[in-house]
Scaffold this motif. Structure first.
Motif, mmCIF file in Angstrom:
data_model
loop_
_atom_site.group_PDB
_atom_site.id
_atom_site.type_symbol
_atom_site.label_atom_id
_atom_site.label_comp_id
_atom_site.label_asym_id
_atom_site.label_seq_id
_atom_site.Cartn_x
_atom_site.Cartn_y
_atom_site.Cartn_z
ATOM 1 N N ASP A 1 -1.043 3.879 -3.768
ATOM 2 C CA ASP A 1 -1.549 2.652 -3.155
ATOM 3 C C ASP A 1 -1.124 1.404 -3.934
ATOM 4 O O ASP A 1 -1.950 0.586 -4.335
ATOM 5 N N VAL A 2 0.175 1.254 -4.100
ATOM 6 C CA VAL A 2 0.734 0.142 -4.873
ATOM 7 C C VAL A 2 1.197 -0.971 -3.935
ATOM 8 O O VAL A 2 1.864 -0.719 -2.932
ATOM 9 N N SER A 3 0.851 -2.207 -4.284
ATOM 10 C CA SER A 3 1.280 -3.378 -3.518
ATOM 11 C C SER A 3 1.737 -4.478 -4.468
ATOM 12 O O SER A 3 1.093 -4.706 -5.502
ATOM 13 N N PHE A 4 2.831 -5.142 -4.145
ATOM 14 C CA PHE A 4 3.272 -6.322 -4.885
ATOM 15 C C PHE A 4 4.392 -7.017 -4.109
ATOM 16 O O PHE A 4 4.970 -6.436 -3.178
ATOM 17 N N GLU A 5 4.672 -8.248 -4.481
ATOM 18 C CA GLU A 5 5.770 -9.019 -3.900
ATOM 19 C C GLU A 5 6.615 -9.614 -5.010
ATOM 20 O O GLU A 5 6.105 -9.949 -6.084
ATOM 21 N N TYR B 1 13.876 7.899 -2.261
ATOM 22 C CA TYR B 1 12.666 8.536 -1.745
ATOM 23 C C TYR B 1 12.097 7.680 -0.622
ATOM 24 O O TYR B 1 12.226 6.454 -0.632
ATOM 25 N N MET B 2 11.466 8.345 0.331
ATOM 26 C CA MET B 2 10.701 7.646 1.360
ATOM 27 C C MET B 2 9.218 7.717 1.008
ATOM 28 O O MET B 2 8.734 8.769 0.598
ATOM 29 N N PRO B 3 8.493 6.624 1.138
ATOM 30 C CA PRO B 3 7.060 6.664 0.821
ATOM 31 C C PRO B 3 6.299 7.539 1.807
ATOM 32 O O PRO B 3 6.646 7.602 2.994
ATOM 33 N N ASP B 4 5.267 8.227 1.323
ATOM 34 C CA ASP B 4 4.399 8.997 2.201
ATOM 35 C C ASP B 4 3.422 8.094 2.936
ATOM 36 O O ASP B 4 2.874 8.466 3.973
ATOM 37 N N LYS B 5 3.192 6.931 2.381
ATOM 38 C CA LYS B 5 2.274 5.976 2.989
ATOM 39 C C LYS B 5 2.717 4.580 2.597
ATOM 40 O O LYS B 5 3.261 4.366 1.512
ATOM 41 N N GLY B 6 2.497 3.622 3.481
ATOM 42 C CA GLY B 6 2.812 2.235 3.159
ATOM 43 C C GLY B 6 4.149 1.774 3.681
ATOM 44 O O GLY B 6 4.845 2.494 4.404
ATOM 45 N N HIS B 7 4.519 0.565 3.255
ATOM 46 C CA HIS B 7 5.695 -0.105 3.823
ATOM 47 C C HIS B 7 6.432 -0.865 2.737
ATOM 48 O O HIS B 7 5.817 -1.491 1.870
ATOM 49 N N ILE B 8 7.772 -0.786 2.758
ATOM 50 C CA ILE B 8 8.618 -1.490 1.792
ATOM 51 C C ILE B 8 9.636 -2.334 2.541
ATOM 52 O O ILE B 8 10.300 -1.846 3.460
ATOM 53 N N GLU B 9 9.760 -3.597 2.153
ATOM 54 C CA GLU B 9 10.787 -4.488 2.709
ATOM 55 C C GLU B 9 11.711 -4.946 1.593
ATOM 56 O O GLU B 9 11.247 -5.370 0.530
ATOM 57 N N ASN C 1 0.824 -1.228 0.000
ATOM 58 C CA ASN C 1 0.000 0.000 0.000
ATOM 59 C C ASN C 1 0.853 1.271 0.000
ATOM 60 O O ASN C 1 0.619 2.213 0.763
ATOM 61 N N VAL C 2 1.834 1.306 -0.882
ATOM 62 C CA VAL C 2 2.792 2.413 -0.925
ATOM 63 C C VAL C 2 2.275 3.548 -1.808
ATOM 64 O O VAL C 2 1.782 3.320 -2.912
ATOM 65 N N SER C 3 2.398 4.769 -1.297
ATOM 66 C CA SER C 3 2.041 5.969 -2.055
ATOM 67 C C SER C 3 3.150 6.999 -1.914
ATOM 68 O O SER C 3 3.821 7.080 -0.877
ATOM 69 N N LYS C 4 3.345 7.796 -2.964
ATOM 70 C CA LYS C 4 4.319 8.893 -2.939
ATOM 71 C C LYS C 4 3.731 10.068 -3.717
ATOM 72 O O LYS C 4 3.295 9.903 -4.853
ATOM 73 N N LYS C 5 3.730 11.246 -3.080
ATOM 74 C CA LYS C 5 3.163 12.420 -3.721
ATOM 75 C C LYS C 5 4.222 13.503 -3.888
ATOM 76 O O LYS C 5 5.215 13.550 -3.164
ATOM 77 N N PHE C 6 3.995 14.364 -4.866
ATOM 78 C CA PHE C 6 4.876 15.489 -5.138
ATOM 79 C C PHE C 6 4.027 16.732 -5.363
ATOM 80 O O PHE C 6 2.834 16.649 -5.696
ATOM 81 N N ALA C 7 4.666 17.890 -5.211
ATOM 82 C CA ALA C 7 4.016 19.162 -5.498
ATOM 83 C C ALA C 7 4.352 19.596 -6.920
ATOM 84 O O ALA C 7 5.447 19.334 -7.424
ATOM 85 N N THR C 8 3.396 20.268 -7.556
ATOM 86 C CA THR C 8 3.568 20.653 -8.959
ATOM 87 C C THR C 8 4.373 21.935 -9.130
ATOM 88 O O THR C 8 4.907 22.181 -10.208
ATOM 89 N N ARG C 9 4.475 22.762 -8.067
ATOM 90 C CA ARG C 9 5.193 24.035 -8.170
ATOM 91 C C ARG C 9 6.166 24.194 -7.012
ATOM 92 O O ARG C 9 5.946 23.676 -5.923
ATOM 93 N N MET C 10 7.245 24.953 -7.268
ATOM 94 C CA MET C 10 8.291 25.106 -6.271
ATOM 95 C C MET C 10 7.774 25.783 -5.001
ATOM 96 O O MET C 10 8.190 25.436 -3.891
#
Length: 421
Positions: A54-58, A86-94, A10-19
């Motif tokens: 909200d990406v998940s896979f193994e 990058y660090m995810p804003d949501k979720g977990h990575i192993e 359940n990984v998510s990563k967001k960015f801003a469109t303007r500086m």
């Protein structure tokens, strides 16, 4: 648990469109962290978007998985989170094992230093000790193929030389998990072939791969499974051929793709002796041509599913066409490992209505084994699929003619006679 190399939950990563949003939200996040305030990182603020949503896979140990999708779909962002950039804003990575990354080959090179000096700098960044680099120095230089320029400042290198040296360094890290992001797009054909052979060698040694590429032949040749990304989401995870079909549909037809499970035919409508439809993608292509039955015939025109490699084999395809125009027929024979061993493209003219297509393979020229027949019909520009399907299976019972098989592309291209009735 022990056979999992990569787990993404359940990984998510967001960015801003303007500086200005980047600066404002960055300061806000730092202040919130300092005062112990928990912000809801799974919600978008003004001017933000999800690059990965909200990406998940193994991925199991020793597997090779491709990430495919259009530019901006989230593939490179996902790889940078896997590599810890990058660090995810949501979720977990192993990540279980030593990780090597070929995301930005040559990142960290000092332009004023020589190639030899940058081998030690870049190798250290990738986790190699000086003693290891001393032992591998000659091999790295030899692999790069730029021996005569190795003591020249890298600022004078061409983009191809830059990639050669960067790949050579990263390829000698011997990681448990290798992350590769479109690094083979630059460089001549000989070096790309050398890199692919090296990757296949690491794969045989048990290295786990995550590979991003827009070259579908590379994905299909190395990866057994793939993940199709669209707008930051993993739309499909599974067989690489199916994932590639989703990607091709999006690219060729300009359509957004939602997950569609491919259908398995009951074969109830096919005539006796016809090969069974194994896989069909109903959302891929226009389907202006309907394949009603498909046969492999022996020299006596009898449907068979077993042949000798030196036998004459006829491919008979019964079609119903809604178009009257030039088309391209694509026929592949694939073995149980998904390797395309024999293939042909034929120009043909189809009229509206029912007709029969005959292709003659004299001889069929396949080694002993079990094979799957892939049959597609494209328009005359080879971009728009009219029909697609994987049909199977048949046996070949002799070790003659061809003793080795292709991996990325067919080992043998042939030009069989064509007849349409």
């Amino acid at each position: 648990m022990s056979d999992i190399a990569i787990r993404v939950e359940n990984v998510s990563k967001k960015f801003a469109t303007r500086m200005r949003y980047v600066m404002m939200y960055g300061a806000l996040d730092i202040a919130a962290s300092f005062f112990g305030v928990n912000l809801k990182t799974d919600q978008l603020r003004k001017g933000e978007f999800f690059a990965v949503n909200d990406v998940s896979f193994e991925v199991k140990k020793g597997e090779a998985v491709g990430l495919i999708g259009a530019n901006g779909a989230g593939k490179s962002t996902m790889l940078k989170m896997l590599n810890g950039i990058y660090m995810p804003d949501k979720g977990h990575i192993e990540m279980h094992g030593r990780v090597g990354a070929l995301i930005e080959v040559g990142a960290g090179f000092h332009p004023m230093l020589t190639g030899r000096e940058n081998i030690y700098i870049n190798g250290s960044i990738l986790g190699l000790k000086k003693k290891e680099l001393d032992k591998k120095l000659d091999s790295i230089i030899d692999f790069s193929g730029i021996e005569e320029f190795i003591d020249m400042p890298v600022k004078n290198y061409s983009s191809g030389m830059y990639v050669r040296l960067g790949f050579a360094i990263a390829a000698h890290c011997n990681p448990d998990i290798l992350i590769v992001d479109e690094v083979l797009a630059v460089g001549d054909a000989k070096f790309r072939r050398k890199c692919l052979d090296h990757l296949l060698g690491l794969q045989k040694q048990g290295t786990t791969f995550i590979l991003v590429s827009h070259n579908m032949a590379t994905i299909e040749g190395i990866c057994t499974d793939a993940i199709f990304f669209n707008k930051g989401k993993n739309v499909y995870s599974g067989n690489s051929t199916v994932a590639i079909s989703y990607y091709e549909k999006q690219q060729l037809l300009g359509q957004d793709v939602e997950e569609q499970a491919y259908s398995l035919s009951s074969n109830s409508s096919l005539m006796k002796g016809s090969l069974k439809l194994i896989k069909h993608l109903p959302e891929y292509g226009t389907h202006d041509v309907d394949v009603q039955a498909i046969y492999l015939l022996d020299k006596d025109n009898t449907p068979q599913t077993s042949f000798f490699s030196n036998e004459k084999v006829f491919l008979k395809v019964e079609v119903k066409s809604n178009v009257d125009r030039q088309v391209i027929l694509r026929v592949y024979f694939r073995d149980d490992q998904g390797v395309t061993c024999l293939g042909t493209h034929k120009n043909a003219h189809l009229e509206k209505g029912e007709q029969e297509i005959y292709l003659t393979f004299d001889p069929v020229m396949l080694t002993t084994g079990r094979y799957l027949l892939v049959f597609h019909i494209y328009d005359e520009t080879f971009t728009l699929p009219y029909s697609n399907g994987h049909y199977g299976y048949f046996e070949v019972n002799s070790k003659t003619v061809i003793e080795s098989r292709g991996k990325i592309s067919p080992y043998c291209w042939i030009d069989p006679p064509l007849q349409i009735k």
